[in-house]
Design an enzyme around this catalytic site. Structure first.
Site, mmCIF file in Angstrom:
data_model
loop_
_atom_site.group_PDB
_atom_site.id
_atom_site.type_symbol
_atom_site.label_atom_id
_atom_site.label_comp_id
_atom_site.label_asym_id
_atom_site.label_seq_id
_atom_site.Cartn_x
_atom_site.Cartn_y
_atom_site.Cartn_z
ATOM 1 N N LYS A 1 0.851 -1.199 0.000
ATOM 2 C CA LYS A 1 0.000 0.000 0.000
ATOM 3 C C LYS A 1 0.879 1.240 0.000
ATOM 4 O O LYS A 1 1.919 1.268 0.664
ATOM 5 C CB LYS A 1 -0.910 -0.033 1.236
ATOM 6 C CG LYS A 1 -1.957 1.073 1.275
ATOM 7 C CD LYS A 1 -2.867 0.914 2.484
ATOM 8 C CE LYS A 1 -3.916 2.014 2.553
ATOM 9 N NZ LYS A 1 -4.819 1.847 3.708
ATOM 10 N N SER B 1 -9.759 2.011 2.830
ATOM 11 C CA SER B 1 -8.854 2.711 1.953
ATOM 12 C C SER B 1 -7.852 1.805 1.237
ATOM 13 O O SER B 1 -7.261 2.222 0.250
ATOM 14 C CB SER B 1 -8.081 3.780 2.747
ATOM 15 O OG SER B 1 -7.270 3.162 3.730
ATOM 16 N N SER C 1 -9.973 -0.386 7.072
ATOM 17 C CA SER C 1 -9.413 -0.253 5.727
ATOM 18 C C SER C 1 -8.727 -1.481 5.134
ATOM 19 O O SER C 1 -8.352 -1.463 3.966
ATOM 20 C CB SER C 1 -8.432 0.913 5.676
ATOM 21 O OG SER C 1 -9.154 2.094 5.515
HETATM 22 N N1 GLN Z 1 -13.007 4.424 6.106
HETATM 23 C C1 GLN Z 1 -12.391 4.826 7.327
HETATM 24 C C2 GLN Z 1 -11.945 6.263 7.229
HETATM 25 O O1 GLN Z 1 -12.183 6.842 6.232
HETATM 26 C C3 GLN Z 1 -11.270 3.928 7.653
HETATM 27 C C4 GLN Z 1 -9.973 4.300 7.061
HETATM 28 C C5 GLN Z 1 -8.855 3.382 7.442
HETATM 29 O O2 GLN Z 1 -9.041 2.344 8.086
HETATM 30 N N2 GLN Z 1 -7.678 3.790 7.067
HETATM 31 O O3 GLN Z 1 -11.378 6.818 8.121
#
Ligand code: GLN
Length: 448
Positions: A52, A128, A152
């Site tokens: 990532k 994400s 995420s």
């Molecule tokens: N969707 C969540 C956010 O936007 C989780 C993001 C994540 O786990 N990095 O914060």
């Protein structure tokens, strides 16, 4: 394997957009080196992997999918996890797309072309870590690393029909992970099978003196835990996890999975996580507060792109940040700055910290009597590209079942457990006690 990986990327990535940067020359050179080695015993020998793009890779562009870091071409060091993968001879194929600075649930917040769901390109891959999940689902790499602050890894794994684990907070070093919310962030593996997942975790877990929150615990063999035996396993199913908002098809497949567990000799009972209804608001206050502090380092001086038209220093800070960050990142910084400001600190940040403890206590209490908690990973399968983009609150609600796990710091895995009528996968979430990834994997493997 490396050639197969790049061929597959050439074939499909024009549509999937999982990769932001490829490292072809290096990967090929490493593969050649490995071909000539006598000792091929390392546990990830020659495995093509994707990282990532918020995990720092020495000499390999690391953008966090942000225009701010568009020119961050030459990081000076590897994240600890990357060094550990290389030590076991995994090969880095390239860097994977994501929501900018890991803020988002659909990949649509990538400042580059968003990743698409390989099962149906009209749908989002989740986020994400959307690129991490899609690259594995599309057969471009054998495994990838993602990061999970509030779902995420697990949510995109569910949307793409692959296996994703968020380890216990502190199990995997965060050194070299670009910080979003430091008290919640964890790096974890995304794979096709539970066994592969356990194998990668075995490599990346472990104490690291470069991360002060890294736990000094013994790392067991996770792969050896995959016995297929779940006789006597005690499963808790929170009623809040099968409540309103969870679509009937998701609910039905979770109940089917529980039947499978029963047939294998496990038992399950309904329980309650009474404070989980506050998890979303708690998470968005705390994660945004931490993000507002962490992202202060992007000032146009030390990292990334600097504005070209500033008259003085303050102007340079402001314009670099205005031009470099996307809308969602700005939204979080504003929310976090507000929650931390002197007049509101007690009412928001401090209150959210207290509620976080209540949410953790809910889990601790359940784990006095049960081995794992099981529910869906997400209330629905993947949604269409563009469907939620103008509605941040609906987008945030997607993480309602994954976020409590980060707040409590416990481990959680998502494994495939069914398909919607239109052929999109969704996930079963298995949550365990602190540092009990072994039981989480054992349960996941028995169902798989
Ligand atoms: N969707 C969540 C956010 O936007 C989780 C993001 C994540 O786990 N990095 O914060």
């Amino acid at each position: 394997l490396v050639e197969t990986s790049y061929n597959r990327i050439k074939e499909v990535d024009g549509q999937v957009n999982a990769f932001l940067t490829l490292d072809e020359e290096n990967a090929r050179a490493q593969a050649k080196e490995l071909d000539n080695m006598d000792d091929k015993s390392q546990s990830l020998f020659g495995m093509p992997s994707g990282i990532k793009d918020n995990i720092v890779t020495k000499g390999l562009r690391t953008t966090c999918a942000s225009q701010f870091l568009d020119n961050f071409d030459d990081p000076l060091y590897n994240a600890t996890v990357v060094d550990k993968l290389h030590k076991e001879k995994a090969i880095t194929i390239g860097k994977l797309n994501m929501d900018e600075f890991a803020m988002g649930s659909s990949n649509e917040n990538s400042s580059y072309t968003p990743t698409r769901n390989p099962w149906n390109k009209d749908y989002v891959p989740g986020g994400s870590s959307g690129g991490s999940a899609a690259s594995v689902a599309a057969g471009e790499v054998i495994f990838s690393l993602g990061s999970d602050t509030g779902g995420s890894i697990r949510q995109p794994a569910a949307f793409c029909g692959v296996v994703g684990l968020k380890p216990t907070y502190g199990l995997v070093s965060r050194f070299g992970l670009v910080a979003f919310a430091s008290s919640l962030d964890q790096i974890g593996p995304i794979t096709r099978s539970v066994e592969d997942n356990a194998r990668v975790l075995e490599v990346i877990a472990g104490h690291d003196k470069m991360d002060s929150t890294s736990a000094d615990v013994e790392i067991p063999s996770y792969t050896k835990a995959l016995t297929g035996d779940v006789k006597g396993l005690k499963i808790a199913v929170p009623k809040e996890y099968l409540a309103e908002g969870v679509t009937p098809e998701v609910k039905e497949s979770v109940l089917n999975a529980l039947k499978v567990y029963e047939s294998l000799g496990a038992t399950w009972e309904e329980v309650s996580l009474p404070h989980s209804k506050y998890a979303l608001s708690t998470y968005y206050l705390l994660s945004s507060s931490e993000a507002s502090a962490n992202l202060a380092r992007f000032d146009g001086v030390r990292y990334g792109v600097r504005t070209e038209n500033a008259d003085n220093m303050i102007d340079m800070f402001k314009k670099s940040r205005s031009e470099g960050f996307g809308d969602e990142v700005k939204r979080r910084i504003m929310l976090g700055t507000f929650a931390l400001s002197s007049g509101y600190y007690d009412a928001y940040y401090k209150k959210a910290q207290k509620v976080r403890t209540l949410i953790k206590n809910d889990f601790d209490k359940i784990f006095e009597d049960y081995d794992v908690v099981i529910g869906p990973t997400t209330p629905t399968p993947a949604f269409k590209v563009g469907e939620n983009i103008d509605d941040p609150l609906t987008m945030y609600a997607n993480d309602i079942l994954t976020i409590p796990v980060n707040l409590a710091g416990v481990p959680g895995i998502s494994i495939p457990c069914g398909f919607s009528e239109n052929g999109l996968p969704f996930g079963l979430q298995i949550i365990g006690k602190h540092f009990d990834e072994k039981t989480v994997y054992r349960a996941a493997h028995a169902y798989e």
